[in-house]
Design a protein around this motif. Structure first.
Motif, PDB file in Angstrom:
ATOM      1  N   SER A 104       1.021  -1.300   0.046  1.00 13.47           N
ATOM      2  CA  SER A 104       0.031   0.000   0.139  1.00 13.47           C
ATOM      3  C   SER A 104       0.680   1.356   0.085  1.00 13.47           C
ATOM      4  O   SER A 104       1.741   1.507   1.000  1.00 13.47           O
ATOM      5  CB  SER A 104      -0.895  -0.088   1.164  1.00 13.47           C
ATOM      6  N   ASN A 110      -1.624  11.732   4.305  1.00  7.58           N
ATOM      7  CA  ASN A 110      -2.917  10.875   4.824  1.00  7.58           C
ATOM      8  C   ASN A 110      -2.931  10.472   6.286  1.00  7.58           C
ATOM      9  O   ASN A 110      -1.714   9.833   6.632  1.00  7.58           O
ATOM     10  CB  ASN A 110      -3.192   9.742   3.730  1.00  7.58           C
ATOM     11  N   THR A 275      -5.088   0.985  -9.731  1.00 12.81           N
ATOM     12  CA  THR A 275      -4.858   1.508  -8.320  1.00 12.81           C
ATOM     13  C   THR A 275      -4.603   2.816  -7.964  1.00 12.81           C
ATOM     14  O   THR A 275      -4.752   3.332  -6.763  1.00 12.81           O
ATOM     15  CB  THR A 275      -3.705   0.718  -7.570  1.00 12.81           C
ATOM     16  N   ALA A 278      -7.203   6.992  -6.884  1.00 10.96           N
ATOM     17  CA  ALA A 278      -8.146   6.345  -6.203  1.00 10.96           C
ATOM     18  C   ALA A 278      -9.339   7.449  -6.071  1.00 10.96           C
ATOM     19  O   ALA A 278     -10.551   6.808  -5.913  1.00 10.96           O
ATOM     20  CB  ALA A 278      -7.693   5.989  -4.693  1.00 10.96           C
ATOM     21  N   ASP A 279      -9.116   8.454  -6.123  1.00  6.75           N
ATOM     22  CA  ASP A 279     -10.259   9.702  -6.008  1.00  6.75           C
ATOM     23  C   ASP A 279     -10.930   9.841  -7.330  1.00  6.75           C
ATOM     24  O   ASP A 279     -11.963  10.735  -7.502  1.00  6.75           O
ATOM     25  CB  ASP A 279      -9.752  10.824  -5.322  1.00  6.75           C
ATOM     26  N   TRP A 281     -12.387   8.122 -10.647  1.00 10.48           N
ATOM     27  CA  TRP A 281     -12.632   6.714 -11.478  1.00 10.48           C
ATOM     28  C   TRP A 281     -12.043   6.932 -12.810  1.00 10.48           C
ATOM     29  O   TRP A 281     -11.909   5.703 -13.524  1.00 10.48           O
ATOM     30  CB  TRP A 281     -14.004   6.313 -11.042  1.00 10.48           C
ATOM     31  N   ARG A 284      -7.690   6.560 -13.881  1.00 12.57           N
ATOM     32  CA  ARG A 284      -7.047   5.580 -13.061  1.00 12.57           C
ATOM     33  C   ARG A 284      -6.528   4.507 -13.809  1.00 12.57           C
ATOM     34  O   ARG A 284      -6.946   4.143 -14.944  1.00 12.57           O
ATOM     35  CB  ARG A 284      -8.430   4.870 -12.018  1.00 12.57           C
ATOM     36  N   HIS A 306     -10.789   1.607  -0.316  1.00  9.09           N
ATOM     37  CA  HIS A 306      -9.968   2.923  -0.262  1.00  9.09           C
ATOM     38  C   HIS A 306      -9.550   3.154   1.450  1.00  9.09           C
ATOM     39  O   HIS A 306     -10.507   2.967   2.162  1.00  9.09           O
ATOM     40  CB  HIS A 306     -11.139   4.246  -0.388  1.00  9.09           C
ATOM     41  N   ASP A 310      -4.156   8.124  -2.356  1.00  9.46           N
ATOM     42  CA  ASP A 310      -4.628   8.511  -3.608  1.00  9.46           C
ATOM     43  C   ASP A 310      -4.103   6.906  -4.254  1.00  9.46           C
ATOM     44  O   ASP A 310      -4.526   7.005  -5.520  1.00  9.46           O
ATOM     45  CB  ASP A 310      -3.604   9.655  -4.446  1.00  9.46           C
ATOM     46  N   HIS A 311      -3.901   6.145  -3.662  1.00 10.33           N
ATOM     47  CA  HIS A 311      -3.605   4.724  -4.161  1.00 10.33           C
ATOM     48  C   HIS A 311      -4.664   3.794  -3.335  1.00 10.33           C
ATOM     49  O   HIS A 311      -4.722   3.994  -2.014  1.00 10.33           O
ATOM     50  CB  HIS A 311      -2.419   4.329  -3.800  1.00 10.33           C
ATOM     51  N   TYR A 312      -4.954   2.726  -4.097  1.00  9.34           N
ATOM     52  CA  TYR A 312      -5.835   1.638  -3.238  1.00  9.34           C
ATOM     53  C   TYR A 312      -4.658   0.514  -2.909  1.00  9.34           C
ATOM     54  O   TYR A 312      -3.894   0.412  -3.756  1.00  9.34           O
ATOM     55  CB  TYR A 312      -6.682   0.895  -4.230  1.00  9.34           C
TER      56      TYR A 312
END
Length: 351
Positions: A104, A110, A275, A278-279, A281, A284, A306, A310-312
Protein backbone atom coordinates in the motif's frame (compact mmCIF):
# COMPACT_ATOMS: atom_id res chain seq x y z
CA UNK A 1 -13.61 20.06 -38.35
CA UNK A 2 -13.28 20.10 -34.57
CA UNK A 3 -13.84 16.34 -34.46
CA UNK A 4 -11.14 15.72 -37.05
CA UNK A 5 -8.70 17.94 -35.13
CA UNK A 6 -9.42 15.99 -31.95
CA UNK A 7 -9.01 12.72 -33.85
CA UNK A 8 -5.56 13.82 -35.06
CA UNK A 9 -4.65 14.69 -31.46
CA UNK A 10 -5.74 11.23 -30.27
CA UNK A 11 -3.66 9.56 -32.97
CA UNK A 12 -0.58 11.56 -31.98
CA UNK A 13 -0.78 10.85 -28.24
CA UNK A 14 -1.34 7.13 -28.91
CA UNK A 15 1.93 6.98 -30.85
CA UNK A 16 4.07 9.37 -28.79
CA UNK A 17 5.05 6.78 -26.13
CA UNK A 18 6.51 4.60 -28.89
CA UNK A 19 9.28 7.14 -29.39
CA UNK A 20 12.48 7.14 -27.35
CA UNK A 21 11.47 10.40 -25.67
CA UNK A 22 11.65 10.33 -21.86
CA UNK A 23 10.08 13.68 -20.97
CA UNK A 24 6.94 13.39 -18.85
CA UNK A 25 4.91 15.07 -21.60
CA UNK A 26 5.65 12.02 -23.78
CA UNK A 27 5.72 9.25 -21.19
CA UNK A 28 2.53 10.40 -19.50
CA UNK A 29 0.32 9.34 -22.41
CA UNK A 30 1.36 5.71 -21.85
CA UNK A 31 -0.50 5.73 -18.53
CA UNK A 32 -3.96 6.52 -19.92
CA UNK A 33 -4.24 4.18 -22.89
CA UNK A 34 -7.52 2.80 -21.57
CA UNK A 35 -9.02 6.28 -21.27
CA UNK A 36 -7.78 7.44 -24.66
CA UNK A 37 -9.07 4.23 -26.23
CA UNK A 38 -12.55 5.07 -24.94
CA UNK A 39 -12.23 8.57 -26.40
CA UNK A 40 -11.10 7.11 -29.72
CA UNK A 41 -14.16 4.86 -29.86
CA UNK A 42 -16.45 7.82 -29.14
CA UNK A 43 -14.78 10.10 -31.71
CA UNK A 44 -14.73 7.33 -34.32
CA UNK A 45 -18.45 6.80 -33.85
CA UNK A 46 -19.21 10.52 -34.03
CA UNK A 47 -17.19 10.93 -37.21
CA UNK A 48 -19.04 8.10 -38.91
CA UNK A 49 -22.37 9.45 -37.72
CA UNK A 50 -22.02 13.24 -37.96
CA UNK A 51 -19.07 14.04 -40.22
CA UNK A 52 -18.57 11.14 -42.59
CA UNK A 53 -15.33 11.80 -44.53
CA UNK A 54 -15.49 13.42 -47.93
CA UNK A 55 -11.95 14.65 -48.63
CA UNK A 56 -9.02 12.24 -48.92
CA UNK A 57 -7.25 13.69 -45.86
CA UNK A 58 -10.36 12.98 -43.80
CA UNK A 59 -10.24 9.33 -44.85
CA UNK A 60 -6.57 9.25 -43.79
CA UNK A 61 -7.47 10.64 -40.37
CA UNK A 62 -10.35 8.20 -39.94
CA UNK A 63 -8.24 5.18 -40.92
CA UNK A 64 -5.35 6.36 -38.72
CA UNK A 65 -7.71 6.70 -35.77
CA UNK A 66 -9.06 3.19 -36.34
CA UNK A 67 -5.56 1.70 -36.62
CA UNK A 68 -4.28 3.36 -33.44
CA UNK A 69 -7.43 2.25 -31.62
CA UNK A 70 -6.75 -1.36 -32.62
CA UNK A 71 -3.14 -0.93 -31.51
CA UNK A 72 -4.13 0.42 -28.10
CA UNK A 73 -6.64 -2.37 -27.54
CA UNK A 74 -3.91 -4.86 -28.52
CA UNK A 75 -1.58 -3.32 -25.91
CA UNK A 76 -4.13 -3.50 -23.11
CA UNK A 77 -5.83 -6.81 -24.04
CA UNK A 78 -3.36 -9.11 -22.16
CA UNK A 79 -4.44 -7.40 -18.93
CA UNK A 80 -8.01 -8.63 -19.20
CA UNK A 81 -9.63 -11.83 -18.03
CA UNK A 82 -10.03 -12.93 -21.68
CA UNK A 83 -6.27 -13.46 -22.06
CA UNK A 84 -4.69 -16.73 -20.80
CA UNK A 85 -2.81 -16.42 -17.53
CA UNK A 86 0.95 -16.91 -17.55
CA UNK A 87 0.91 -19.14 -14.49
CA UNK A 88 -1.67 -21.62 -13.31
CA UNK A 89 -2.49 -23.07 -9.91
CA UNK A 90 -0.22 -26.01 -9.05
CA UNK A 91 -2.02 -29.36 -9.27
CA UNK A 92 -0.75 -30.36 -5.83
CA UNK A 93 -0.40 -27.63 -3.21
CA UNK A 94 -0.20 -29.67 -0.01
CA UNK A 95 3.60 -29.53 0.14
CA UNK A 96 3.93 -25.91 -0.95
CA UNK A 97 4.33 -22.93 1.33
CA UNK A 98 1.62 -20.34 1.02
CA UNK A 99 2.19 -16.77 2.16
CA UNK A 100 0.52 -13.42 1.58
CA UNK A 101 1.50 -9.81 1.07
CA UNK A 102 -0.36 -6.51 1.34
CA UNK A 103 1.21 -3.56 -0.48
CA UNK A 104 0.00 0.00 0.00
CA UNK A 105 1.13 3.48 -0.95
CA UNK A 106 -0.52 5.25 1.98
CA UNK A 107 0.07 8.89 0.87
CA UNK A 108 2.29 10.60 3.41
CA UNK A 109 -0.21 13.39 4.20
CA UNK A 110 -3.03 10.89 4.79
CA UNK A 111 -3.48 10.27 8.52
CA UNK A 112 -6.25 7.69 8.46
CA UNK A 113 -4.03 4.99 9.94
CA UNK A 114 -6.94 2.92 11.21
CA UNK A 115 -8.32 2.33 7.71
CA UNK A 116 -5.14 0.50 6.74
CA UNK A 117 -4.95 -1.27 10.10
CA UNK A 118 -8.51 -2.54 9.54
CA UNK A 119 -7.43 -4.12 6.24
CA UNK A 120 -4.38 -5.66 7.90
CA UNK A 121 -6.56 -7.12 10.67
CA UNK A 122 -9.05 -8.43 8.11
CA UNK A 123 -6.65 -10.04 5.62
CA UNK A 124 -3.80 -10.90 8.03
CA UNK A 125 -0.99 -10.70 5.46
CA UNK A 126 2.32 -12.33 6.33
CA UNK A 127 4.12 -9.36 4.79
CA UNK A 128 3.02 -5.72 4.78
CA UNK A 129 4.77 -3.16 2.57
CA UNK A 130 3.81 0.47 3.10
CA UNK A 131 5.22 3.39 1.09
CA UNK A 132 5.27 7.18 1.55
CA UNK A 133 5.65 6.58 5.28
CA UNK A 134 7.16 9.12 7.67
CA UNK A 135 7.65 9.04 11.45
CA UNK A 136 3.98 9.78 12.05
CA UNK A 137 2.98 6.78 9.96
CA UNK A 138 5.51 4.65 11.81
CA UNK A 139 3.90 5.67 15.10
CA UNK A 140 0.39 5.29 13.67
CA UNK A 141 1.10 1.67 12.69
CA UNK A 142 2.99 0.78 15.88
CA UNK A 143 0.05 -1.25 17.25
CA UNK A 144 0.46 -3.89 14.55
CA UNK A 145 4.09 -4.57 15.47
CA UNK A 146 3.01 -7.14 18.04
CA UNK A 147 1.92 -9.27 15.08
CA UNK A 148 4.90 -8.30 12.92
CA UNK A 149 8.06 -8.66 15.01
CA UNK A 150 10.40 -8.12 12.04
CA UNK A 151 10.32 -4.58 10.71
CA UNK A 152 12.46 -2.63 8.25
CA UNK A 153 11.99 1.08 8.95
CA UNK A 154 12.89 3.82 6.47
CA UNK A 155 10.85 6.84 7.63
CA UNK A 156 11.26 9.85 5.35
CA UNK A 157 9.30 13.07 4.98
CA UNK A 158 9.87 13.40 1.21
CA UNK A 159 7.02 11.04 0.14
CA UNK A 160 9.48 8.16 -0.39
CA UNK A 161 9.60 6.59 3.06
CA UNK A 162 9.12 2.83 3.21
CA UNK A 163 8.33 0.28 5.91
CA UNK A 164 8.25 -3.50 5.62
CA UNK A 165 6.50 -5.55 8.33
CA UNK A 166 7.01 -9.32 8.41
CA UNK A 167 5.73 -12.18 10.51
CA UNK A 168 8.76 -14.14 9.35
CA UNK A 169 12.43 -13.69 10.07
CA UNK A 170 14.31 -11.46 7.64
CA UNK A 171 18.00 -11.71 6.80
CA UNK A 172 20.62 -9.96 4.68
CA UNK A 173 18.36 -6.92 4.62
CA UNK A 174 19.66 -3.93 2.70
CA UNK A 175 18.20 -0.47 2.28
CA UNK A 176 19.60 0.72 -1.03
CA UNK A 177 19.50 4.06 -2.81
CA UNK A 178 19.97 2.74 -6.31
CA UNK A 179 19.66 5.94 -8.34
CA UNK A 180 18.47 8.92 -6.32
CA UNK A 181 19.99 9.65 -2.92
CA UNK A 182 16.63 10.14 -1.22
CA UNK A 183 14.62 7.30 -2.85
CA UNK A 184 15.13 3.98 -1.01
CA UNK A 185 14.47 0.38 -1.91
CA UNK A 186 14.50 -2.70 0.33
CA UNK A 187 16.23 -5.98 -0.53
CA UNK A 188 15.75 -8.85 1.92
CA UNK A 189 15.36 -12.60 2.35
CA UNK A 190 12.13 -13.83 3.97
CA UNK A 191 12.51 -17.10 5.91
CA UNK A 192 8.96 -18.42 5.61
CA UNK A 193 9.62 -21.97 6.74
CA UNK A 194 10.38 -23.48 3.35
CA UNK A 195 13.67 -24.98 2.26
CA UNK A 196 14.67 -21.78 0.46
CA UNK A 197 13.97 -18.19 1.52
CA UNK A 198 11.89 -15.77 -0.52
CA UNK A 199 13.94 -13.05 -2.20
CA UNK A 200 11.87 -9.88 -1.74
CA UNK A 201 12.66 -6.55 -3.41
CA UNK A 202 10.51 -3.52 -2.59
CA UNK A 203 10.76 -0.43 -4.79
CA UNK A 204 9.14 2.97 -5.22
CA UNK A 205 10.98 5.02 -7.85
CA UNK A 206 10.04 8.63 -8.54
CA UNK A 207 7.70 9.14 -11.51
CA UNK A 208 8.11 11.42 -14.51
CA UNK A 209 5.76 14.33 -13.82
CA UNK A 210 5.69 18.14 -13.70
CA UNK A 211 6.06 18.01 -9.89
CA UNK A 212 8.65 15.21 -9.65
CA UNK A 213 11.30 14.29 -12.22
CA UNK A 214 11.15 16.00 -15.58
CA UNK A 215 11.92 12.75 -17.38
CA UNK A 216 11.47 9.03 -16.76
CA UNK A 217 15.22 8.36 -16.89
CA UNK A 218 15.72 8.02 -13.12
CA UNK A 219 12.72 5.72 -12.74
CA UNK A 220 13.72 3.64 -15.76
CA UNK A 221 17.26 3.24 -14.43
CA UNK A 222 16.06 2.07 -11.02
CA UNK A 223 13.73 -0.56 -12.45
CA UNK A 224 16.41 -1.88 -14.77
CA UNK A 225 19.05 -1.95 -12.01
CA UNK A 226 16.60 -4.07 -10.02
CA UNK A 227 16.16 -6.22 -13.11
CA UNK A 228 19.90 -6.85 -13.30
CA UNK A 229 19.98 -7.65 -9.57
CA UNK A 230 17.25 -10.27 -10.01
CA UNK A 231 19.36 -12.10 -12.60
CA UNK A 232 22.14 -12.83 -10.10
CA UNK A 233 19.96 -14.12 -7.25
CA UNK A 234 20.05 -17.79 -6.24
CA UNK A 235 18.56 -19.88 -9.03
CA UNK A 236 16.24 -21.89 -6.77
CA UNK A 237 14.92 -19.09 -4.55
CA UNK A 238 11.39 -17.73 -5.08
CA UNK A 239 11.60 -14.06 -6.11
CA UNK A 240 9.10 -11.22 -5.73
CA UNK A 241 9.55 -7.60 -6.79
CA UNK A 242 6.75 -5.31 -5.63
CA UNK A 243 5.80 -1.74 -4.87
CA UNK A 244 4.56 1.44 -6.47
CA UNK A 245 6.62 1.32 -9.66
CA UNK A 246 5.12 4.54 -11.05
CA UNK A 247 4.91 2.86 -14.43
CA UNK A 248 2.29 0.92 -16.35
CA UNK A 249 3.00 -2.70 -17.21
CA UNK A 250 2.74 -2.17 -20.97
CA UNK A 251 5.45 0.52 -21.13
CA UNK A 252 8.73 -0.06 -22.95
CA UNK A 253 10.74 -0.16 -19.72
CA UNK A 254 8.33 -2.57 -17.99
CA UNK A 255 8.67 -4.84 -21.02
CA UNK A 256 12.47 -4.56 -20.79
CA UNK A 257 12.27 -5.43 -17.09
CA UNK A 258 10.24 -8.56 -17.89
CA UNK A 259 12.64 -9.61 -20.67
CA UNK A 260 15.71 -9.17 -18.46
CA UNK A 261 14.29 -10.94 -15.40
CA UNK A 262 11.85 -13.49 -16.77
CA UNK A 263 9.50 -12.52 -13.92
CA UNK A 264 5.76 -12.91 -14.39
CA UNK A 265 3.16 -10.16 -14.11
CA UNK A 266 0.06 -11.72 -12.45
CA UNK A 267 -2.18 -9.05 -14.00
CA UNK A 268 -1.89 -10.89 -17.31
CA UNK A 269 -5.12 -12.83 -17.74
CA UNK A 270 -6.58 -11.48 -14.49
CA UNK A 271 -7.40 -7.81 -15.09
CA UNK A 272 -6.01 -4.30 -14.90
CA UNK A 273 -6.51 -3.70 -11.16
CA UNK A 274 -6.01 0.08 -11.54
CA UNK A 275 -4.78 1.51 -8.24
CA UNK A 276 -4.16 5.21 -8.89
CA UNK A 277 -5.84 7.72 -8.69
CA UNK A 278 -8.22 6.38 -6.04
CA UNK A 279 -10.28 9.59 -5.97
CA UNK A 280 -10.93 9.86 -9.72
CA UNK A 281 -12.55 6.83 -11.38
CA UNK A 282 -12.09 8.32 -14.84
CA UNK A 283 -8.35 8.87 -14.38
CA UNK A 284 -7.19 5.58 -12.92
CA UNK A 285 -4.41 3.28 -14.09
CA UNK A 286 -2.31 0.34 -12.79
CA UNK A 287 1.03 1.40 -11.28
CA UNK A 288 1.22 -0.70 -8.08
CA UNK A 289 2.76 -3.99 -9.13
CA UNK A 290 4.02 -7.37 -8.08
CA UNK A 291 6.27 -9.47 -10.33
CA UNK A 292 7.24 -13.02 -9.40
CA UNK A 293 9.52 -15.83 -10.54
CA UNK A 294 8.25 -18.99 -12.20
CA UNK A 295 8.45 -20.95 -8.94
CA UNK A 296 5.85 -18.62 -7.41
CA UNK A 297 2.15 -18.89 -8.28
CA UNK A 298 -0.38 -16.24 -7.31
CA UNK A 299 -3.55 -17.62 -5.74
CA UNK A 300 -5.46 -14.44 -4.90
CA UNK A 301 -4.99 -10.92 -6.20
CA UNK A 302 -7.33 -8.24 -4.86
CA UNK A 303 -7.62 -4.48 -4.89
CA UNK A 304 -8.67 -3.46 -1.40
CA UNK A 305 -11.00 -0.61 -0.34
CA UNK A 306 -10.06 3.07 -0.16
CA UNK A 307 -7.92 3.93 2.89
CA UNK A 308 -7.74 7.71 2.43
CA UNK A 309 -4.74 7.54 0.11
CA UNK A 310 -4.56 8.38 -3.58
CA UNK A 311 -3.68 4.70 -4.14
CA UNK A 312 -5.71 1.59 -3.41
CA UNK A 313 -3.90 -1.15 -1.48
CA UNK A 314 -3.25 -4.50 -3.19
CA UNK A 315 -3.41 -7.92 -1.54
CA UNK A 316 -1.75 -11.07 -2.88
CA UNK A 317 -1.48 -14.65 -1.68
CA UNK A 318 0.80 -17.13 -3.41
CA UNK A 319 2.35 -20.57 -3.32
CA UNK A 320 6.12 -20.96 -3.21
CA UNK A 321 7.63 -24.03 -4.90
CA UNK A 322 10.70 -24.19 -2.71
CA UNK A 323 13.87 -25.35 -4.37
CA UNK A 324 12.38 -25.48 -7.86
CA UNK A 325 15.17 -24.14 -10.08
CA UNK A 326 14.66 -21.12 -12.29
CA UNK A 327 16.99 -19.62 -14.81
CA UNK A 328 17.19 -16.07 -16.15
CA UNK A 329 16.16 -15.77 -19.78
CA UNK A 330 18.63 -15.29 -22.59
CA UNK A 331 18.81 -11.60 -23.42
CA UNK A 332 19.63 -10.36 -26.89
CA UNK A 333 22.66 -8.12 -27.25
CA UNK A 334 20.52 -5.20 -28.42
CA UNK A 335 18.37 -5.49 -25.29
CA UNK A 336 21.43 -5.60 -23.05
CA UNK A 337 22.83 -2.50 -24.71
CA UNK A 338 19.55 -0.63 -24.32
CA UNK A 339 19.34 -1.59 -20.65
CA UNK A 340 22.89 -0.39 -19.97
CA UNK A 341 22.28 2.83 -21.88
CA UNK A 342 19.11 3.61 -19.94
CA UNK A 343 20.81 2.87 -16.61
CA UNK A 344 23.73 5.13 -17.49
CA UNK A 345 21.40 7.94 -18.55
CA UNK A 346 19.37 7.67 -15.35
CA UNK A 347 22.43 7.68 -13.10
CA UNK A 348 23.90 10.67 -14.90
CA UNK A 349 20.65 12.60 -14.61
CA UNK A 350 20.31 11.78 -10.91
CA UNK A 351 23.75 13.30 -10.27
Amino acid sequence: MVLYAFAIFLVIIALLPLTQGTHWIIRGWDFIRVQTSVLQIIVLGLLLWLEYPEASWQYVVLISLAITLVFQLYVVFPYTSFFPRQSKKPKITANLNKISLLSSNVLQTNREYQKLIEQVRLHKPDLLLVMETDKQWEEGLSEIEQDYPNVVRVPLDNFYGMHLYSKYELSETQVNYLVEKDVPSIFTKVHHGGSTPLELICVHPAPPSPTENETSEERDAELLIVGKAVRILEDNHPIIVCGDLNDVVWSRVSKLFAKVTGLIDPRIGRGLFPTFHADYWYLRFPIDHLFHSTNVTVDKMMRLPHIGSDHYPMFFSFWLENGKPISPPEVEKEIEEEVEERIEEGLERAE
